[in-house]
Motif scaffolding. Structure first.
Motif, PDB file in Angstrom:
ATOM      1  N   GLU A 244       0.811  -1.215   0.000  1.00 18.53           N
ATOM      2  CA  GLU A 244       0.000   0.000   0.000  1.00 18.53           C
ATOM      3  C   GLU A 244       0.846   1.267   0.000  1.00 18.53           C
ATOM      4  O   GLU A 244       0.473   2.288  -0.603  1.00 18.53           O
ATOM      5  CB  GLU A 244      -0.938  -0.001   1.210  1.00 18.53           C
ATOM      6  N   LEU A 245       1.986   1.255   0.673  1.00 17.24           N
ATOM      7  CA  LEU A 245       2.771   2.477   0.821  1.00 17.24           C
ATOM      8  C   LEU A 245       3.941   2.574  -0.151  1.00 17.24           C
ATOM      9  O   LEU A 245       4.713   3.534  -0.086  1.00 17.24           O
ATOM     10  CB  LEU A 245       3.287   2.589   2.259  1.00 17.24           C
ATOM     11  N   TRP A 246       4.084   1.631  -1.047  1.00 20.71           N
ATOM     12  CA  TRP A 246       5.177   1.710  -2.022  1.00 20.71           C
ATOM     13  C   TRP A 246       5.152   2.989  -2.845  1.00 20.71           C
ATOM     14  O   TRP A 246       6.188   3.617  -3.052  1.00 20.71           O
ATOM     15  CB  TRP A 246       5.145   0.484  -2.946  1.00 20.71           C
ATOM     16  N   PRO A 247       3.992   3.428  -3.352  1.00 29.16           N
ATOM     17  CA  PRO A 247       3.996   4.658  -4.160  1.00 29.16           C
ATOM     18  C   PRO A 247       4.445   5.899  -3.393  1.00 29.16           C
ATOM     19  O   PRO A 247       4.925   6.859  -4.005  1.00 29.16           O
ATOM     20  CB  PRO A 247       2.531   4.795  -4.606  1.00 29.16           C
ATOM     21  N   TYR A 248       4.298   5.909  -2.078  1.00 28.04           N
ATOM     22  CA  TYR A 248       4.750   7.061  -1.304  1.00 28.04           C
ATOM     23  C   TYR A 248       6.263   7.049  -1.147  1.00 28.04           C
ATOM     24  O   TYR A 248       6.876   8.113  -1.015  1.00 28.04           O
ATOM     25  CB  TYR A 248       4.080   7.053   0.072  1.00 28.04           C
ATOM     26  N   ALA A 249       6.852   5.868  -1.126  1.00 25.45           N
ATOM     27  CA  ALA A 249       8.308   5.776  -1.041  1.00 25.45           C
ATOM     28  C   ALA A 249       8.964   5.961  -2.404  1.00 25.45           C
ATOM     29  O   ALA A 249      10.039   6.560  -2.510  1.00 25.45           O
ATOM     30  CB  ALA A 249       8.703   4.417  -0.451  1.00 25.45           C
ATOM     31  N   ARG A 250       8.319   5.471  -3.443  1.00 32.37           N
ATOM     32  CA  ARG A 250       8.846   5.595  -4.809  1.00 32.37           C
ATOM     33  C   ARG A 250       7.672   5.852  -5.746  1.00 32.37           C
ATOM     34  O   ARG A 250       6.944   4.922  -6.095  1.00 32.37           O
ATOM     35  CB  ARG A 250       9.596   4.331  -5.221  1.00 32.37           C
ATOM     36  N   PRO A 251       7.443   7.103  -6.127  1.00 32.15           N
ATOM     37  CA  PRO A 251       6.301   7.425  -6.999  1.00 32.15           C
ATOM     38  C   PRO A 251       6.289   6.555  -8.254  1.00 32.15           C
ATOM     39  O   PRO A 251       7.319   6.345  -8.898  1.00 32.15           O
ATOM     40  CB  PRO A 251       6.530   8.897  -7.346  1.00 32.15           C
ATOM     41  N   GLY A 252       5.123   6.041  -8.563  1.00 30.51           N
ATOM     42  CA  GLY A 252       4.978   5.173  -9.722  1.00 30.51           C
ATOM     43  C   GLY A 252       5.127   3.705  -9.413  1.00 30.51           C
ATOM     44  O   GLY A 252       4.872   2.857 -10.280  1.00 30.51           O
ATOM     45  N   ALA A 253       5.530   3.379  -8.184  1.00 35.30           N
ATOM     46  CA  ALA A 253       5.670   1.966  -7.814  1.00 35.30           C
ATOM     47  C   ALA A 253       4.294   1.309  -7.783  1.00 35.30           C
ATOM     48  O   ALA A 253       3.297   1.949  -7.461  1.00 35.30           O
ATOM     49  CB  ALA A 253       6.344   1.845  -6.451  1.00 35.30           C
ATOM     50  N   PRO A 254       4.211   0.016  -8.123  1.00 35.30           N
ATOM     51  CA  PRO A 254       2.899  -0.651  -8.158  1.00 35.30           C
ATOM     52  C   PRO A 254       2.328  -0.831  -6.758  1.00 35.30           C
ATOM     53  O   PRO A 254       3.059  -1.095  -5.793  1.00 35.30           O
ATOM     54  CB  PRO A 254       3.215  -2.010  -8.800  1.00 35.30           C
ATOM     55  N   ALA A 255       1.014  -0.667  -6.643  1.00 31.70           N
ATOM     56  CA  ALA A 255       0.301  -0.903  -5.391  1.00 31.70           C
ATOM     57  C   ALA A 255      -0.995  -1.604  -5.752  1.00 31.70           C
ATOM     58  O   ALA A 255      -1.850  -1.022  -6.432  1.00 31.70           O
ATOM     59  CB  ALA A 255       0.040   0.398  -4.652  1.00 31.70           C
ATOM     60  N   LEU A 256      -1.148  -2.844  -5.293  1.00 28.44           N
ATOM     61  CA  LEU A 256      -2.305  -3.651  -5.673  1.00 28.44           C
ATOM     62  C   LEU A 256      -3.608  -3.000  -5.226  1.00 28.44           C
ATOM     63  O   LEU A 256      -4.602  -2.998  -5.963  1.00 28.44           O
ATOM     64  CB  LEU A 256      -2.164  -5.052  -5.072  1.00 28.44           C
TER      65      LEU A 256
END
Length: 402
Positions: A34-46
Motif C-alpha cells: 500500500e505504501l510503495w507509491p509514497y516511497a517511490r512514486p509510480g511503484a505498483p500498489a495492488l
C-alpha cells in the motif's frame, strides 16, 4: 434435532473460517504494497490498482493527495506497520486453524510470532500518530481518534491474551485473541467499503466514505469476534461461573440508556443536514441488526439452559446498549476539551463506542471467571487441609501405638 444442530454448527464454523481466510489472504498483499507509491512514486500498489477499477482513478488520486503530506513525515514507521500488518493477516488464520485442529505446538509458535508482530506493527502506527496532529491525519481528527483507540485496544487485547494463556485460562485467552484480531479486521473491511460505498453514495470523496464506515465498522468487528468465540466454545455452563451479573433490572436500565443515547446522537446528526442523516443511518441500521442478533443469541441460550452462553450474550448486549450513551459523552468531551467541531466529535464518539465497550464486556467476563476460579480454590482449600490434618493424626497415632 441435536444432530442437525451439530451439523449447522460445523458448517457455520467452516463458513466463518473460510471467509476469514479468504479476506485475510486477499488483503495481505494489499497491505504490504500500500505504501510503495509514497516511497517511490509510480511503484505498483495492488490496492490502488483494484480501487481505481472498482471506483475511478480520480477517486484514488484524491485519496493519495490527502495522505501524501502526513505519510511522508512518518514513512518508515508506516511501511513497517503496513508490511507487518499484511503478515498479521496471514498469522491470524494460522492461529485460528491450528487452534481449531488442536495443533498445540504450531498454535504456540504462531501465537508467539503473532504477538511479536502485533507489538512491532502497532509501534510503527503509534509513531505515525504521535508525529501527526489529529487535524492533519488522513481523513481528519475523528479518524485519528479511532485509529488510536484501535491501536490501544489491539495491544491490550493481545497482552491480556498472553496473560490468560500463561495463567491457564484458555477460554479467556481465546476471547482476547479473537477480539484483538477483530480490531485488526477493520483494515480489510474498510478497504471493502472504499470499493462499495461510492456505488451507494455517488460523488462522495474518500474522507466522506471513511466517516460513513466509522459509523459501524467497530460494532461489526467486535460482533464477529463474539460470534467466533461462541462458535468455538459450545459449553452450556462454565465450571467457575454461576448465576448472572446481568439480571432483568440491569438489562432494563441498559436499554433505557440506549434509547437516551440514540436520541442524543440522532438529534446531533440531524442538525447537519444530508450528511448528518447519512451518518445516522449508517450507524443506526447496523446497530439495530447487531442488537437483534445479541437478543436472539441470549434467548436461544436461555431456552436450551446454557447459562454461560446466556451470560456472555447478555454481557455484550448490555455493552452494546451503553454504547450510544458513551458515544454521546465522548462527543461532549471531544467538542469541549479537544476543540473539535460538533460533527467530527459525533463521528469520533460513535466510531469508538462499540469497540471500547466490547473490550469492557470482555473484562467483565474475565473478572467473573477469575473470581469464580478463586472462589472454587478457596472452597477446596479447607477440604484439602482437613484431609491432610486427618492423615497426619492417623500417622502420629500409628507411630506412637504400642
Amino acid at each position: 434435532m441435536g444432530r442437525a444442530t451439530g451439523a449447522r454448527t460445523r458448517w457455520g464454523r467452516i463458513a466463518a473460517v473460510t471467509v476469514t481466510v479468504v479476506v485475510c489472504l486477499g488483503y495481505a498483499p494489499i497491505a504490504m504494497t500500500e505504501l510503495w507509491p509514497y516511497a517511490r512514486p509510480g511503484a505498483p500498489a495492488l490496492g490502488e490498482w483494484l480501487l481505481g477499477r472498482a471506483v475511478s482513478p480520480e477517486f484514488v488520486a484524491d485519496a493519495v493527495r490527502d495522505r501524501t503530506g502526513p505519510y511522508t513525515r512518518s514513512l518508515v514507521p508506516l511501511i513497517v506497520h503496513s508490511v507487518l500488518g499484511g503478515l498479521l493477516m496471514l498469522l491470524g488464520p494460522a492461529q485460528l486453524l491450528s487452534a481449531v485442529r488442536r495443533r498445540i505446538r504450531l498454535h504456540r509458535a504462531a501465537g508467539i510470532a503473532y504477538a511479536a508482530v502485533v507489538y512491532v506493527s502497532m509501534a510503527g502506527a503509534a509513531v505515525y500518530l504521535a508525529r501527526t496532529p489529529p487535524g492533519e491525519a488522513f481523513s481528519g481528527a475523528a479518524f485519528w481518534i479511532v485509529l488510536a483507540t484501535i491501536l490501544t485496544g489491539t495491544v491490550l487485547a493481545v497482552t491480556f491474551g498472553i496473560l490468560t494463556a500463561v495463567t491457564g485460562l484458555p477460554d479467556l485467552h481465546q476471547r482476547w485473541m479473537l477480539l484483538g484480531y477483530g480490531y485488526l479486521m477493520t483494515a480489510p473491511l474498510l478497504r471493502l467499503e472504499w470499493g462499495a460505498l461510492p456505488a451507494l453514495y455517488p460523488g462522495l470523496d474518500l474522507q466522506a466514505v471513511n466517516r460513513v464506515a466509522l459509523m459501524h465498522l467497530g460494532a461489526l468487528v467486535v460482533l464477529g469476534a463474539l460470534l467466533a468465540s461462541r462458535a468455538l466454545d459450545r459449553r452450556a455452563d462454565h465450571p467457575f461461573v454461576t448465576g448472572g451479573w446481568c439480571p432483568a433490572p440491569v438489562l432494563a436500565g441498559a436499554h433505557l440508556a440506549a434509547v437516551a443515547g440514540l436520541l442524543w446522537l440522532g438529534r446531533g446528526f440531524l442538525e447537519h443536514g444530508p450528511e448528518g442523516r447519512r451518518l445516522l443511518l449508517a450507524h443506526l441500521v447496523p446497530y439495530v441488526v447487531i442488537a437483534a442478533v445479541l437478543h436472539l443469541g441470549a434467548a436461544r441460550a436461555a431456552r436450551r439452559g446454557a447459562g454461560w452462553a446466556r451470560e456472555e450474550w447478555r454481557t455484550h448486549l448490555v455493552a452494546l446498549c451503553l454504547a450510544p450513551a458513551l458515544a454521546a459523552g465522548t462527543e461532549v468531551v471531544c467538542e469541549r476539551a479537544l476543540g473539535l467541531d460538533p460533527l467530527t466529535a459525533l463521528v469520533a464518539g460513535a466510531g469508538i463506542s462499540s469497540g471500547f465497550l466490547a473490550f469492557a464486556a470482555n473484562v467483565v467476563l474475565s473478572l467473573r471467571v477469575l473470581h469464580g476460579r478463586e472462589a472454587a480454590r478457596r472452597r477446596s482449600a479447607p477440604a484439602v487441609a482437613t484431609t491432610s490434618s486427618t492423615a497426619t493424626t492417623a500417622a502420629s497415632t500409628a507411630t506412637t501405638a504400642p
